[in-house]
Design a protein around this motif. Structure first.
Motif, PDB file in Angstrom:
ATOM      1  N   ILE A   1      73.396 -29.695  18.719  1.00 12.37           N
ATOM      2  CA  ILE A   1      73.407 -31.074  18.191  1.00 12.37           C
ATOM      3  C   ILE A   1      74.761 -32.390  18.720  1.00 12.37           C
ATOM      4  CG2 ILE A   1      73.614 -32.374  15.578  1.00 12.37           C
ATOM      5  CD1 ILE A   1      72.104 -29.929  14.918  1.00 12.37           C
ATOM      6  N   ALA A   2      75.699 -31.697  18.846  1.00 11.85           N
ATOM      7  CA  ALA A   2      77.219 -32.659  19.354  1.00 11.85           C
ATOM      8  C   ALA A   2      76.415 -32.365  20.500  1.00 11.85           C
ATOM      9  CB  ALA A   2      78.427 -31.809  19.242  1.00 11.85           C
ATOM     10  N   GLU A   3      75.976 -32.112  21.794  1.00 12.57           N
ATOM     11  CA  GLU A   3      75.583 -33.132  22.807  1.00 12.57           C
ATOM     12  C   GLU A   3      75.041 -34.517  23.264  1.00 12.57           C
ATOM     13  OE1 GLU A   3      75.421 -29.997  25.845  1.00 12.57           O
ATOM     14  OE2 GLU A   3      75.169 -31.928  26.916  1.00 12.57           O
ATOM     15  N   ALA A   4      74.173 -33.620  22.004  1.00 10.60           N
ATOM     16  CA  ALA A   4      73.169 -34.303  22.010  1.00 10.60           C
ATOM     17  C   ALA A   4      72.799 -36.176  21.199  1.00 10.60           C
ATOM     18  CB  ALA A   4      71.577 -33.602  20.932  1.00 10.60           C
ATOM     19  N   GLY A   5      73.944 -35.809  20.685  1.00 12.05           N
ATOM     20  CA  GLY A   5      74.402 -37.164  20.151  1.00 12.05           C
ATOM     21  C   GLY A   5      75.349 -37.792  21.096  1.00 12.05           C
ATOM     22  N   ARG A   6      75.606 -37.268  21.834  1.00  6.12           N
ATOM     23  CA  ARG A   6      76.420 -38.094  23.200  1.00  6.12           C
ATOM     24  C   ARG A   6      75.434 -38.841  23.738  1.00  6.12           C
ATOM     25  NH1 ARG A   6      79.898 -34.588  27.253  1.00  6.12           N
ATOM     26  NH2 ARG A   6      80.375 -36.902  28.179  1.00  6.12           N
ATOM     27  N   TRP A   7      73.970 -38.288  24.361  1.00  7.99           N
ATOM     28  CA  TRP A   7      73.405 -39.060  24.566  1.00  7.99           C
ATOM     29  C   TRP A   7      72.372 -39.484  24.324  1.00  7.99           C
ATOM     30  CZ3 TRP A   7      76.760 -37.995  28.563  1.00  7.99           C
ATOM     31  CH2 TRP A   7      76.559 -36.609  28.810  1.00  7.99           C
ATOM     32  N   ALA A   8      71.932 -39.172  23.316  1.00  8.10           N
ATOM     33  CA  ALA A   8      70.872 -40.297  22.223  1.00  8.10           C
ATOM     34  C   ALA A   8      71.388 -41.083  21.303  1.00  8.10           C
ATOM     35  CB  ALA A   8      69.828 -39.354  21.342  1.00  8.10           C
ATOM     36  N   ASP A   9      70.928 -42.365  21.478  1.00  6.88           N
ATOM     37  CA  ASP A   9      71.002 -43.324  20.209  1.00  6.88           C
ATOM     38  C   ASP A   9      70.556 -42.937  19.315  1.00  6.88           C
ATOM     39  OD1 ASP A   9      71.602 -45.628  22.397  1.00  6.88           O
ATOM     40  OD2 ASP A   9      70.161 -45.086  23.444  1.00  6.88           O
ATOM     41  N   ARG A  10      69.756 -41.910  18.884  1.00  9.52           N
ATOM     42  CA  ARG A  10      69.500 -41.495  17.641  1.00  9.52           C
ATOM     43  C   ARG A  10      69.025 -40.509  17.543  1.00  9.52           C
ATOM     44  NH1 ARG A  10      65.802 -45.168  13.378  1.00  9.52           N
ATOM     45  NH2 ARG A  10      67.205 -46.406  13.208  1.00  9.52           N
ATOM     46  N   LEU A  11      69.068 -39.854  16.835  1.00  8.08           N
ATOM     47  CA  LEU A  11      68.623 -38.432  16.341  1.00  8.08           C
ATOM     48  C   LEU A  11      67.948 -38.316  15.107  1.00  8.08           C
ATOM     49  CD1 LEU A  11      71.999 -35.941  16.792  1.00  8.08           C
ATOM     50  CD2 LEU A  11      69.891 -36.620  18.367  1.00  8.08           C
ATOM     51  N   SER A  12      66.805 -36.939  14.873  1.00  2.00           N
ATOM     52  CA  SER A  12      66.100 -36.903  13.729  1.00  2.00           C
ATOM     53  C   SER A  12      65.569 -35.320  13.869  1.00  2.00           C
ATOM     54  CB  SER A  12      64.891 -38.610  13.861  1.00  2.00           C
ATOM     55  OG  SER A  12      64.004 -37.263  14.527  1.00  2.00           O
ATOM     56  N   VAL A  13      66.155 -35.544  12.513  1.00  2.00           N
ATOM     57  CA  VAL A  13      65.191 -33.905  12.663  1.00  2.00           C
ATOM     58  C   VAL A  13      64.418 -34.306  10.941  1.00  2.00           C
ATOM     59  CG1 VAL A  13      66.078 -32.004  11.010  1.00  2.00           C
ATOM     60  CG2 VAL A  13      68.100 -32.887  12.516  1.00  2.00           C
ATOM     61  N   ASN A  14      62.519 -34.030  11.299  1.00  2.96           N
ATOM     62  CA  ASN A  14      61.955 -33.689  10.483  1.00  2.96           C
ATOM     63  C   ASN A  14      62.320 -33.019   8.706  1.00  2.96           C
ATOM     64  OD1 ASN A  14      61.071 -36.178  11.909  1.00  2.96           O
ATOM     65  ND2 ASN A  14      59.059 -35.020  12.092  1.00  2.96           N
ATOM     66  N   ILE A  15      62.020 -33.558   8.209  1.00  3.23           N
ATOM     67  CA  ILE A  15      62.438 -32.928   6.578  1.00  3.23           C
ATOM     68  C   ILE A  15      60.936 -32.671   6.860  1.00  3.23           C
ATOM     69  CG2 ILE A  15      61.255 -35.236   5.168  1.00  3.23           C
ATOM     70  CD1 ILE A  15      64.143 -32.844   4.590  1.00  3.23           C
ATOM     71  N   GLU A  16      59.315 -33.148   7.283  1.00  3.94           N
ATOM     72  CA  GLU A  16      58.239 -32.991   6.949  1.00  3.94           C
ATOM     73  C   GLU A  16      57.345 -32.725   5.992  1.00  3.94           C
ATOM     74  OE1 GLU A  16      57.580 -31.780   9.818  1.00  3.94           O
ATOM     75  OE2 GLU A  16      58.734 -30.863  10.959  1.00  3.94           O
TER      76      GLU A  16
END
Lengths: 416, 470
Positions: free
Chosen positions: A151-166
């Motif tokens: 997650i830490a690395e994903a946030g470094r490259w991405a502008d937005r992260l999302s986790v689907n609450i579903e």
């Protein structure tokens, strides 16, 4: 399988993700390719009325999970495909250079395990940013239960992260996605939230500190797959906005299928309900409404035939009419048909001179809906209607009701 | 009457400044639009007299908001924009300094409307420009032809320069054109559509994407047309497939349904109203929840006391189990019996069952070879296992092999990570997973011994745990 076939399968599989937002991040262009201006651009629109802003695809639609509402669930026989990291990078760059898209929204079915899948997705983002110097928008869906380091690395490259609450509640999730765990989804959101805050604080100290998902996080929940009322849906959304400072909660009307799992209902997708939820969501975030006001205990579902603000006003006629020359901004925002922009115009203008009926009418407001609820400097004959029993019929927009059926007919005729 | 010509914001500003200095009221100035290509009409007046020089030398000051508004209004196509802007300027400086706050004022209202139209048009230009790539002397060049409603090329050019700074590109419109060579913007005259390339190979991929991301279950043409007005359609390669998409929509919906449906039934559809073990066993014999029932001899349901403290779950019945109708009676069962004895457990005190209740096999001549059940079969059968767990409520749950463990602990379960550990699942606080006896039988002689010892140790651990709890 060639690239075209893969794209057909993996875009088709991604169409259930409602989000296509590309706003909220700023990246200057320069030596590399692309920029993000903070304002999202919709580059095209599809006949479902949705915007095309990002290349929205799955890395693969193979999946070891078996969530009952999902076409990609392990037990479905939908055709499967898998992109290589290289293919996604090339597609993104090629589309971007032709100004088709603002960037990439990458999601994925889960292959092997969460960590492996997440690593593959991160590899795409890393290569876009490092090798291609790509400064366009990147939205990564984080895989539930993936290691926090990813997650830490994903946030470094991405502008937005999302986790689907579903789904809107923990029991709903247990019922329809037994392999996903409510606390785990929340833990991922919490982790992203903490890192966003930390990165922002650090950036205040030194400007060159690395950013973390500068456009924040969003989520999506399916409505209509369980009997959960709007009240609980909105309570969950409200809590997510407050706890994790989500930028958006997307509501996706469940699209039922003929022989789908026995645990799922089989009526048509509740598109009007989805629309009402978005309206209510807006009222919660920008208009100062509370969940309790829109969906009180005795009426836990939003009315389908009235927009939620109008429904509230009709139930609270004692609070009206509102004097546009004197009322607080907060109260003006509660007048049906008055949006944030119109309220701003009124508040600015009334500092200099009194607002009359003719002034309001110049603002291109929905007159039928607004006028019974306001008082102006001159006589407003419409305000007298407030006490009439048939007020609801008088103020309702008729076209809204037709939408659902009309759309279906148009589709059958295949005409515009 | 003074006649003044302006074709862009800068020209208007200079002219307006002169007029203001000469104290010319709006009704004394006739504005001509330099963009309007109708030479000859005013030729008689072509030599515009310079407005008389005034003695006041200070420039009028206006709110910053007005300058912003004027920048956009100046790009509107209506010739009326110049007199409107001058009228606003005059009224701001001579009558009402707060004029822009009066949103209902007719001049302010009109200017706001035109500003909005231009902003929207500029935004749509950023959205709808479609570059096509050509190679010129081994250098890539991206060229687009666009037809905006207003004069927004200069307004949007910096955006494209920032976004596509590493590319060579040109945008042609009927009124203006702009190019970027990697360093600077160059503006030029308008160009016809034929000046831009007619195609780009990538457009077929783009159409594929556009067609696939469209969800045929929800059709909202009005919303689409509102945001993507028809006049822009000829500029967008993806719109050529719209008719096909709509016509294919009903068929695609049907296809989606057939994919999503999976099997029409699962074990859930065969569960009896009473959920005690006897009722479950009886009902399971008629299960048609997946196709495995057809070639198999019979359903092999679990056996053991309804109040067993330990429940052992394997993968699926084997050849002998299928013929006899009881779990763990073949070679693997014998190995399990041995291990149970060595672990100090009595087989008749343990509840024994499988994740899948029918034998899956591949016929090879007269032999029936075991075949691993796939995920869909496991999921379809799962309701039986869940019902057994709910009826027995064991204190310790032992999963033999990865199929059983993944069924109960989730698809990401790895045996190698959890070997010898006790963990919680939704079904039992104390779950452990170990080798399946069949896996031990198939192992190399050196590997088999260690695995067998692990199995025995795990069973012993389960027994010890039960004694500790009680």
């Amino acid at each position: 399988m060639d690239l075209q076939q893969k794209l057909a399968i993996l875009a088709d599989a991604a169409k259930y993700d409602a989000s296509c937002a590309s706003s909220g991040a700023r990246r200057k262009g320069g030596s590399g390719l692309g920029n993000s201006t903070g304002v999202g651009i919709c580059h095209s629109f599809t006949p479902d009325g949705r915007c095309v802003s990002l290349l929205k695809i799955l890395l693969t639609n193979y999946c070891i999970y078996d969530c009952h509402y999902c076409v990609n669930r392990a037990t479905s026989d939908t055709p499967r495909a898998r992109f290589t990291v290289d293919e996604v990078v090339r597609l993104t760059i090629d589309f971007y250079r032709r100004n088709y898209i603002e960037g990439l929204f990458l999601s994925s079915g889960i292959i092997q395990d969460s960590d492996y899948t997440m690593e593959q997705m991160i590899a795409v983002a890393r290569r876009l940013r490092q090798e291609q110097q790509f400064r366009g928008y990147i939205h990564l869906k984080t895989i539930p239960n993936a290691n926090d380091d990813f997650i830490a690395e994903a946030g470094r490259w991405a502008d937005r992260l999302s986790v689907n609450i579903e789904l809107p509640t923990a029991p709903d999730l247990h019922h329809l996605a037994p392999e996903k765990k409510w606390p785990e989804l929340h833990a991922s959101m919490e982790s992203i939230h903490r890192r966003v805050i930390d990165a922002k604080a650090e950036r205040k100290q030194r400007r060159r500190a690395p950013a973390f998902a500068p456009a924040g996080q969003s989520t999506q929940m399916i409505v209509g797959a369980t009997p959960t009322p709007d009240r609980e849906v909105l309570h969950t959304a409200d809590a997510l906005y407050h706890h994790y400072r989500l930028r958006r909660v997307y509501y996706s009307a469940y699209s039922p299928t003929q022989h789908a799992d026995a645990r799922l209902p089989a009526q048509s997708p509740p598109l009007v309900r989805e629309h009402r939820l978005y309206q209510a969501d807006w009222l919660l975030r920008f208009y100062g409404f509370r969940v309790e006001e829109l969906t009180p205990e005795h009426a836990p579902n939003l009315k389908l035939n009235l927009d939620p603000k109008l429904a509230w006003a009709l139930e609270h006629r004692h609070a009206f009419p509102v004097d546009v020359n004197r009322a607080e901004r907060e109260m003006l925002l509660r007048v049906p048909g008055l949006g944030i922009r119109t309220v701003q115009r009124i508040v600015t203008m009334r500092r200099h001179r009194a607002i009359r009926l003719a002034d309001l009418q110049k603002f291109r407001i929905p007159r039928r809906r607004v006028l019974p609820f306001v008082l102006t400097a001159d006589f407003n004959p419409h305000a007298g209607r407030l006490d009439r029993l048939d007020l609801e019929d008088k103020v309702r927009t008729r076209s809204r009701q037709r939408l659902l059926f009309e759309a279906g007919e148009e589709a059958h005729r295949g005409e515009f | 009457m003074h006649v003044v010509t302006a074709s862009d914001f800068e020209q208007w500003r200079n002219a307006a400044r002169q007029c203001m200095l000469s104290n010319l009221a709006p009704e004394d100035v006739l504005w001509r639009d330099g963009r309007e290509a109708c030479p000859g009409l005013f030729d008689a007046f072509e030599k515009e007299p310079a407005p008389p020089r005034a003695n006041q030398s200070h420039s009028p000051t206006v709110p910053r908001r007005f300058m912003e508004l004027a920048t956009y209004v100046a790009c509107h196509r209506t010739p009326g924009r110049w007199p409107l802007l001058y009228r606003l300027l005059w009224r701001l400086t001579h009558e009402t300094p707060h004029l822009l706050d009066i949103a209902a004022d007719d001049d302010v209202l009109l200017a706001a409307r035109w500003e909005k139209a231009v902003r929207r048009d500029a935004h749509k230009m950023k959205a709808f420009v479609r570059f096509r790539r050509i190679m010129e002397a081994d250098v890539e060049h991206y060229i687009a032809w666009h037809r905006p409603d207003h004069y927004v090329v200069r307004l949007t050019a910096p955006f494209f320069a920032d976004r596509f700074s590493s590319m060579n590109w040109s945008i042609l419109t009927p009124d203006d054109s702009v190019s970027w060579n990697g360093h600077a913007l160059m503006f030029g005259a308008g160009a016809p559509r034929s000046a831009a390339p007619a195609d780009d190979q990538l457009e077929s991929l783009w159409r594929t994407y556009y067609g696939s991301i469209f969800n045929p279950v929800r059709i909202k043409l009005k919303a689409m047309r509102r945001e993507m007005p028809r006049r822009f359609w000829p500029l967008l390669p993806e719109t050529t497939i719209l008719d096909d998409l709509l016509q294919a929509a009903p068929a695609r919906v049907q296809k989606m349904q057939s994919y999503a449906e999976g099997w029409e039934q699962s074990a859930i559809d065969f569960l009896p109203p009473q959920r005690d073990l006897n009722s479950l066993r009886a009902a399971s014999s008629g299960c048609r929840g997946c196709p495995l029932y057809a070639p198999a001899t019979q359903t092999v349901f679990g056996v053991g006391p309804p109040n067993a403290a330990i429940m052992i779950v394997g993968e699926q019945p084997g050849d002998e189990e299928d013929r006899i109708g009881a779990p763990f009676v073949g070679p693997a069962g014998q190995l399990l019996n041995q291990a149970l004895v060595e672990a100090g457990l009595k087989r008749e005190e343990v509840y024994l069952t499988n994740a899948v209740k029918h034998f899956k096999f591949e016929a090879r001549g007269k032999r029936r070879l075991h075949k691993k059940p796939n995920r869909r079969e496991v999921v379809s059968c799962r309701a039986w296992l869940e019902s057994e767990l709910a009826a027995v409520r064991p204190q310790v749950l032992v999963c033999l092999g990865v199929t059983a463990a993944q069924t109960l602990a989730g698809p990401m379960f790895r045996l190698s990570d959890q070997l010898g550990k006790i963990f919680a699942t939704d079904f039992c606080e104390h779950t452990l997973a170990t080798y399946h006896p069949a896996a031990i039988l198939r192992s190399s002689p050196e590997g088999a011994g260690a695995k067998q010892q692990q199995l025995i140790a795990d069973l012993r651990r389960a027994g010890a745990f039960v004694r500790k709890i009680n």
